[in-house]
Design a protein around this motif. Sequence first.
Motif, short mmCIF file in Angstrom:
data_model
loop_
_atom_site.label_atom_id
_atom_site.label_comp_id
_atom_site.label_asym_id
_atom_site.label_seq_id
_atom_site.Cartn_x
_atom_site.Cartn_y
_atom_site.Cartn_z
N PHE A 239 -3.41 2.21 8.80
CA PHE A 239 -2.67 3.45 9.02
C PHE A 239 -3.62 4.65 8.96
CE2 PHE A 239 -0.17 7.02 7.22
CZ PHE A 239 0.74 7.18 8.26
N ARG A 240 -4.52 4.66 7.97
CA ARG A 240 -5.48 5.76 7.84
C ARG A 240 -6.37 5.84 9.09
NH1 ARG A 240 -9.21 5.08 3.03
NH2 ARG A 240 -10.22 3.67 4.48
N ARG A 241 -6.85 4.70 9.56
CA ARG A 241 -7.70 4.69 10.76
C ARG A 241 -6.93 5.19 11.98
NH1 ARG A 241 -9.32 -0.98 9.27
NH2 ARG A 241 -10.89 -0.66 7.68
N ALA A 242 -5.68 4.75 12.12
CA ALA A 242 -4.86 5.18 13.26
C ALA A 242 -4.63 6.69 13.20
CB ALA A 242 -3.53 4.43 13.27
N MET A 243 -4.39 7.22 12.00
CA MET A 243 -4.18 8.67 11.86
C MET A 243 -5.47 9.44 12.16
SD MET A 243 -1.05 9.30 11.25
CE MET A 243 -0.70 7.96 12.39
N ALA A 244 -6.62 8.89 11.79
CA ALA A 244 -7.91 9.53 12.09
C ALA A 244 -8.14 9.55 13.60
CB ALA A 244 -9.04 8.81 11.38
N ARG A 245 -7.82 8.43 14.29
CA ARG A 245 -7.96 8.40 15.75
C ARG A 245 -7.02 9.40 16.41
NH1 ARG A 245 -8.16 2.77 14.79
NH2 ARG A 245 -6.02 2.56 15.48
N LEU A 246 -5.80 9.49 15.90
CA LEU A 246 -4.83 10.45 16.44
C LEU A 246 -5.33 11.88 16.24
CD1 LEU A 246 -2.06 11.08 17.67
CD2 LEU A 246 -1.11 11.00 15.35
N ALA A 247 -5.84 12.18 15.05
CA ALA A 247 -6.35 13.53 14.78
C ALA A 247 -7.52 13.85 15.70
CB ALA A 247 -6.77 13.64 13.32
N ASP A 248 -8.41 12.88 15.93
CA ASP A 248 -9.54 13.09 16.85
C ASP A 248 -9.03 13.35 18.26
OD1 ASP A 248 -11.38 12.78 14.83
OD2 ASP A 248 -11.89 10.70 15.35
N ALA A 249 -8.08 12.53 18.69
CA ALA A 249 -7.54 12.69 20.05
C ALA A 249 -6.87 14.05 20.20
CB ALA A 249 -6.55 11.57 20.36
N ILE A 250 -6.11 14.46 19.21
CA ILE A 250 -5.45 15.76 19.27
C ILE A 250 -6.50 16.87 19.29
CG2 ILE A 250 -4.03 17.39 17.95
CD1 ILE A 250 -2.31 14.97 17.13
N GLY A 251 -7.51 16.75 18.44
CA GLY A 251 -8.54 17.77 18.36
C GLY A 251 -9.34 17.91 19.65
N GLN A 252 -9.54 16.81 20.36
CA GLN A 252 -10.33 16.84 21.58
C GLN A 252 -9.47 17.06 22.83
OE1 GLN A 252 -12.51 13.18 21.64
NE2 GLN A 252 -13.63 13.65 19.76
N ASP A 253 -8.36 16.38 22.92
CA ASP A 253 -7.58 16.38 24.16
C ASP A 253 -6.52 17.47 24.23
OD1 ASP A 253 -9.09 14.18 24.82
OD2 ASP A 253 -7.56 12.72 24.21
N LEU A 254 -5.95 17.87 23.11
CA LEU A 254 -4.87 18.86 23.15
C LEU A 254 -5.34 20.21 23.68
CD1 LEU A 254 -1.89 19.35 22.62
CD2 LEU A 254 -2.48 20.02 20.30
N PRO B 113 6.23 21.46 2.68
CA PRO B 113 4.79 21.21 2.62
C PRO B 113 4.23 21.00 1.21
CG PRO B 113 5.26 23.00 4.13
CD PRO B 113 6.55 22.66 3.44
N GLY B 114 4.86 21.54 0.20
CA GLY B 114 4.38 21.37 -1.17
C GLY B 114 4.77 20.05 -1.79
N LYS B 115 5.55 19.25 -1.08
CA LYS B 115 6.01 17.96 -1.60
C LYS B 115 5.68 16.85 -0.59
CE LYS B 115 9.88 19.75 -4.26
NZ LYS B 115 11.31 19.66 -4.50
N PRO B 116 4.48 16.27 -0.71
CA PRO B 116 4.12 15.20 0.23
C PRO B 116 5.12 14.04 0.14
CG PRO B 116 2.29 15.73 -1.25
CD PRO B 116 3.47 16.51 -1.72
N ASP C 43 0.86 -1.18 0.00
CA ASP C 43 0.00 0.00 0.00
C ASP C 43 0.90 1.23 0.00
OD1 ASP C 43 -2.23 -1.58 0.10
OD2 ASP C 43 -2.62 -1.26 2.24
N HIS C 44 0.55 2.20 -0.81
CA HIS C 44 1.32 3.44 -0.88
C HIS C 44 0.46 4.57 -0.35
CE1 HIS C 44 4.33 1.36 -3.22
NE2 HIS C 44 3.40 0.96 -4.06
N CYS C 45 1.02 5.38 0.53
CA CYS C 45 0.28 6.48 1.14
C CYS C 45 1.13 7.75 1.07
CB CYS C 45 -0.01 6.19 2.60
SG CYS C 45 -0.84 4.63 2.91
N TYR C 46 0.48 8.85 0.77
CA TYR C 46 1.16 10.14 0.83
C TYR C 46 0.85 10.80 2.16
CZ TYR C 46 2.42 9.96 -4.09
OH TYR C 46 2.97 9.62 -5.28
N VAL C 47 1.87 11.32 2.81
CA VAL C 47 1.70 12.00 4.09
C VAL C 47 2.32 13.38 3.99
CG1 VAL C 47 1.63 9.86 5.44
CG2 VAL C 47 3.81 10.99 5.03
N HIS C 48 1.92 14.25 4.90
CA HIS C 48 2.41 15.62 4.89
C HIS C 48 3.91 15.65 5.12
CE1 HIS C 48 2.13 19.94 5.21
NE2 HIS C 48 2.86 19.90 6.31
#
Length: 157
Positions: free
Chosen positions: A118-133, A102-105, A92-97
């Motif tokens: 990986f996508r699910r784990a990143m979504a959970r991390l983003a949710d946790a950061i958005g709520q807990d940070l 920033p212009g070259k993923p 599986d190939h994924c582009y990340v920031h």
Amino acid sequence: MTEKIAKTLSVPPSGLRWQCPTGQFAFSTTAELEPASDVVAQPTAMDALRFSLTTDARGQNVYVRGPRGTGRKTMVRRLLDEVNDTPLERPDHCYVHNFAQPGKPRLISLGAGQGRQFRRAMARLADAIGQDLPKALESEHLAAERMAAWLEKTGNE
């Protein structure tokens, strides 16, 4: 004169045809031999066909050409059997920031099927950061540390 030239250029009947010395083989007739397991002298064609059969490119076609009797069908059948017997484990190939540029993923490659995890784990991390940070940044402990750092920086104590 022409007789001299003809005599000089003449070839005896035994020299008109090459004959393979039979003593160099360990068999009497070719019926004793096993058929070749590979298509003879076609490694590039085999590699190209194998690549085309294992590449997931919908709407693409493969065209095999060559003279009759050269093993085209045999080669295609053999490779189709080989490919069908081998489970395809495509990464599986994924582009990340890319924080440095920033212009070259950045491209990361993961094992087959791990891209969704990986996508699910990143979504959970983003949710946790958005709520807990925000809560963590508003805590009394961090507020006290920020105040102490500011006082130290400004020289006020």
